[in-house]
Scaffold this active site. Structure first.
Site, short mmCIF file in Angstrom:
data_model
loop_
_atom_site.label_atom_id
_atom_site.label_comp_id
_atom_site.label_asym_id
_atom_site.label_seq_id
_atom_site.Cartn_x
_atom_site.Cartn_y
_atom_site.Cartn_z
N CYS A 117 0.83 -1.20 0.00
CA CYS A 117 0.00 0.00 0.00
C CYS A 117 0.87 1.26 0.00
O CYS A 117 2.07 1.22 0.26
CB CYS A 117 -0.92 -0.01 1.21
N ASP A 122 -6.65 -2.58 10.94
CA ASP A 122 -5.49 -1.73 11.20
C ASP A 122 -5.47 -1.40 12.70
O ASP A 122 -6.41 -1.71 13.43
CB ASP A 122 -5.58 -0.45 10.35
#
Length: 212
Positions: free
Chosen positions: A7, A125
């Site tokens: 990412c 996350d």
């Protein structure tokens, strides 16, 4: 096999290097005022159009206007959307693309609402006050194991080349996601870290396959 997403990609060199190293998906950040923000959507689209086939492209958004999300997704030909804010289940169903709903995990209650969503997967996350992601901080992986009851889990938050093998061994997630911990500087990937990260995931998968 554990899917691997790199990412925070900001340039074509990092994109192609990550793919060559074995990444399955690339994440592109469209969140203003963040270190890896792609303000120029035309530049983002140019990166994506140069990618080889069979690589999944994912756009990251936080509490963005749905028309803006759809416009960027169309312009950049994104395959998937990753929504990191307070988007409701209804909001997530309003697009013509698959959606990953991201959740910042603080404790077990952080995942209790996942069953309300009808999405392709959930990215877990780490909750850090005042931060929306990319903090490089890990959370209790036991919470990720429990969250698997809701669907496909993509494990993120503090993963790096040194701990990702242990994370995959413990959690057996659908996928893993990494950004800041494989960088040389914000927005610039470190090829050695990226390759080591991916190699370590694939080695765990090989060992798992041989033992089962």
């Amino acid at each position: 096999m554990t899917r691997i997403k790199i990412c925070g990609v900001t340039n074509i060199d990092d994109a192609l290097m990550s793919i060559d190293a074995g990444a399955d998906a690339l994440g592109f950040n469209f969140v203003p005022d963040t270190p890896r923000y792609l303000k120029d959507t035309k530049a983002a689209a140019k990166i994506i159009e140069q990618l080889p086939p069979f690589i999944t492209t994912v756009g990251l958004f936080v509490n963005a206007d749905p028309e803006l999300i759809q416009s960027i997704a169309d312009e950049c030909h994104l395959d998937m959307l990753q929504l990191h804010g307070d988007e409701s289940p209804q909001f997530c169903q309003g697009f013509n693309r698959r959606v990953i709903k991201a959740v910042r995990v603080k404790d077990e209650s952080s995942c209790s609402h996942l069953s309300d969503y009808r999405v392709s997967g959930y990215l877990l996350d780490t909750y850090v006050k005042g931060a929306l992601g990319g903090t490089g901080v890990a959370f209790d992986w036991q919470l990720a194991i429990k969250a698997k009851q809701y669907g496909r889990i993509v494990l993120a938050g503090g993963l790096d080349p040194d701990n990702v093998a242990s994370a995959v061994q413990q959690v057996r997630p659908y996928g893993v996601d990494v950004s800041s911990r494989v960088e040389a500087s914000p927005g610039r990937k470190d090829p050695v870290k990226v390759r080591t990260f991916i190699q370590n995931v694939k080695e765990v998968d090989r060992e798992w396959k041989q033992s089962n």
